[in-house]
Design a protein around this motif. Structure first.
Motif, PDB file in Angstrom:
ATOM      1  N   HIS A  59       0.836  -1.209   0.000  1.00  0.00           N
ATOM      2  CA  HIS A  59       0.000   0.000   0.000  1.00  0.00           C
ATOM      3  C   HIS A  59       0.872   1.260   0.000  1.00  0.00           C
ATOM      4  O   HIS A  59       0.602   2.212  -0.736  1.00  0.00           O
ATOM      5  N   LEU A  60       1.919   1.249   0.811  1.00  0.00           N
ATOM      6  CA  LEU A  60       2.795   2.424   0.883  1.00  0.00           C
ATOM      7  C   LEU A  60       3.479   2.695  -0.455  1.00  0.00           C
ATOM      8  O   LEU A  60       3.584   3.841  -0.886  1.00  0.00           O
ATOM      9  N   HIS A  61       3.930   1.639  -1.126  1.00  0.00           N
ATOM     10  CA  HIS A  61       4.576   1.843  -2.429  1.00  0.00           C
ATOM     11  C   HIS A  61       3.556   2.240  -3.490  1.00  0.00           C
ATOM     12  O   HIS A  61       3.880   3.008  -4.407  1.00  0.00           O
ATOM     13  N   ARG A  62       2.339   1.759  -3.357  1.00  0.00           N
ATOM     14  CA  ARG A  62       1.272   2.213  -4.252  1.00  0.00           C
ATOM     15  C   ARG A  62       1.020   3.709  -4.046  1.00  0.00           C
ATOM     16  O   ARG A  62       0.892   4.473  -5.003  1.00  0.00           O
ATOM     17  N   GLU A  63       0.994   4.120  -2.787  1.00  0.00           N
ATOM     18  CA  GLU A  63       0.806   5.543  -2.468  1.00  0.00           C
ATOM     19  C   GLU A  63       1.957   6.377  -3.032  1.00  0.00           C
ATOM     20  O   GLU A  63       1.744   7.482  -3.545  1.00  0.00           O
ATOM     21  N   GLU A  64       3.144   5.835  -2.967  1.00  0.00           N
ATOM     22  CA  GLU A  64       4.342   6.516  -3.469  1.00  0.00           C
ATOM     23  C   GLU A  64       4.313   6.638  -4.998  1.00  0.00           C
ATOM     24  O   GLU A  64       4.967   7.502  -5.566  1.00  0.00           O
ATOM     25  N   GLY A  65       3.540   5.770  -5.643  1.00  0.00           N
ATOM     26  CA  GLY A  65       3.489   5.773  -7.103  1.00  0.00           C
ATOM     27  C   GLY A  65       4.443   4.780  -7.735  1.00  0.00           C
ATOM     28  O   GLY A  65       4.594   4.745  -8.956  1.00  0.00           O
ATOM     29  N   ASP A  66       5.087   3.967  -6.919  1.00  0.00           N
ATOM     30  CA  ASP A  66       6.025   2.958  -7.403  1.00  0.00           C
ATOM     31  C   ASP A  66       5.246   1.666  -7.659  1.00  0.00           C
ATOM     32  O   ASP A  66       5.231   0.750  -6.842  1.00  0.00           O
ATOM     33  N   GLU A  67       4.587   1.595  -8.803  1.00  0.00           N
ATOM     34  CA  GLU A  67       3.681   0.482  -9.104  1.00  0.00           C
ATOM     35  C   GLU A  67       4.396  -0.864  -9.168  1.00  0.00           C
ATOM     36  O   GLU A  67       3.846  -1.876  -8.729  1.00  0.00           O
ATOM     37  N   TRP A  68       5.610  -0.887  -9.722  1.00  0.00           N
ATOM     38  CA  TRP A  68       6.344  -2.141  -9.826  1.00  0.00           C
ATOM     39  C   TRP A  68       6.642  -2.699  -8.436  1.00  0.00           C
ATOM     40  O   TRP A  68       6.401  -3.879  -8.160  1.00  0.00           O
ATOM     41  N   ASN A  69       7.162  -1.850  -7.550  1.00  0.00           N
ATOM     42  CA  ASN A  69       7.494  -2.279  -6.194  1.00  0.00           C
ATOM     43  C   ASN A  69       6.234  -2.648  -5.423  1.00  0.00           C
ATOM     44  O   ASN A  69       6.211  -3.632  -4.679  1.00  0.00           O
ATOM     45  N   ALA A  70       5.168  -1.890  -5.615  1.00  0.00           N
ATOM     46  CA  ALA A  70       3.895  -2.208  -4.961  1.00  0.00           C
ATOM     47  C   ALA A  70       3.410  -3.590  -5.391  1.00  0.00           C
ATOM     48  O   ALA A  70       3.008  -4.404  -4.554  1.00  0.00           O
ATOM     49  N   ALA A  71       3.465  -3.869  -6.693  1.00  0.00           N
ATOM     50  CA  ALA A  71       3.006  -5.160  -7.208  1.00  0.00           C
ATOM     51  C   ALA A  71       3.811  -6.305  -6.590  1.00  0.00           C
ATOM     52  O   ALA A  71       3.249  -7.356  -6.260  1.00  0.00           O
ATOM     53  N   TYR A  72       5.112  -6.104  -6.423  1.00  0.00           N
ATOM     54  CA  TYR A  72       5.956  -7.114  -5.773  1.00  0.00           C
ATOM     55  C   TYR A  72       5.453  -7.409  -4.358  1.00  0.00           C
ATOM     56  O   TYR A  72       5.298  -8.565  -3.968  1.00  0.00           O
ATOM     57  N   TRP A  73       5.182  -6.360  -3.573  1.00  0.00           N
ATOM     58  CA  TRP A  73       4.739  -6.546  -2.192  1.00  0.00           C
ATOM     59  C   TRP A  73       3.327  -7.107  -2.120  1.00  0.00           C
ATOM     60  O   TRP A  73       3.016  -7.894  -1.220  1.00  0.00           O
TER      61      TRP A  73
END
Length: 103
Positions: A59-73
């Motif tokens: 969720h935090l990486h999604r909020e940051e806009g880092d979609e690739w990293n968010a998808a990993y988590w």
């Protein structure tokens, strides 16, 4: 300070300077995220190992806009990338953590 019983009580704590020390890491991370302190939220959650922390991390990486990293988590948390707003997801996360904590 006791653990909030619901989202409304959780939100009422956001006027404080810090979350309660006795709260679980997941709840503290969500508290910092709700306050707009992404870095403190990430620093807390980054070292945690449980599945819920992976979901919060996503969720935090999604909020940051880092979609690739968010998808990993999200994959680590065994969750699909959500189609709901960030606020809706954060509220969902808070409610789940509160429910699990109060059991």
């Amino acid at each position: 300070m006791a653990i909030p019983k619901n989202l409304q009580e959780f939100n009422s704590t956001l006027i404080r300077e810090e979350p309660d020390e006795s709260w679980p890491v997941a709840l503290k991370g969500l508290w910092f995220a709700a306050k707009g302190d992404w870095q403190s939220a990430h620093d807390l959650i980054d070292g945690a190992k449980e599945e819920m922390s992976s979901w919060i991390h996503a969720h935090l990486h999604r909020e940051e806009g880092d979609e690739w990293n968010a998808a990993y988590w999200y994959r680590l948390a065994q969750r699909p990338v959500p189609k709901i707003s960030l606020q809706e997801e954060r509220n969902q996360l808070i409610n789940i953590v509160l429910e699990q904590t109060l059991l």
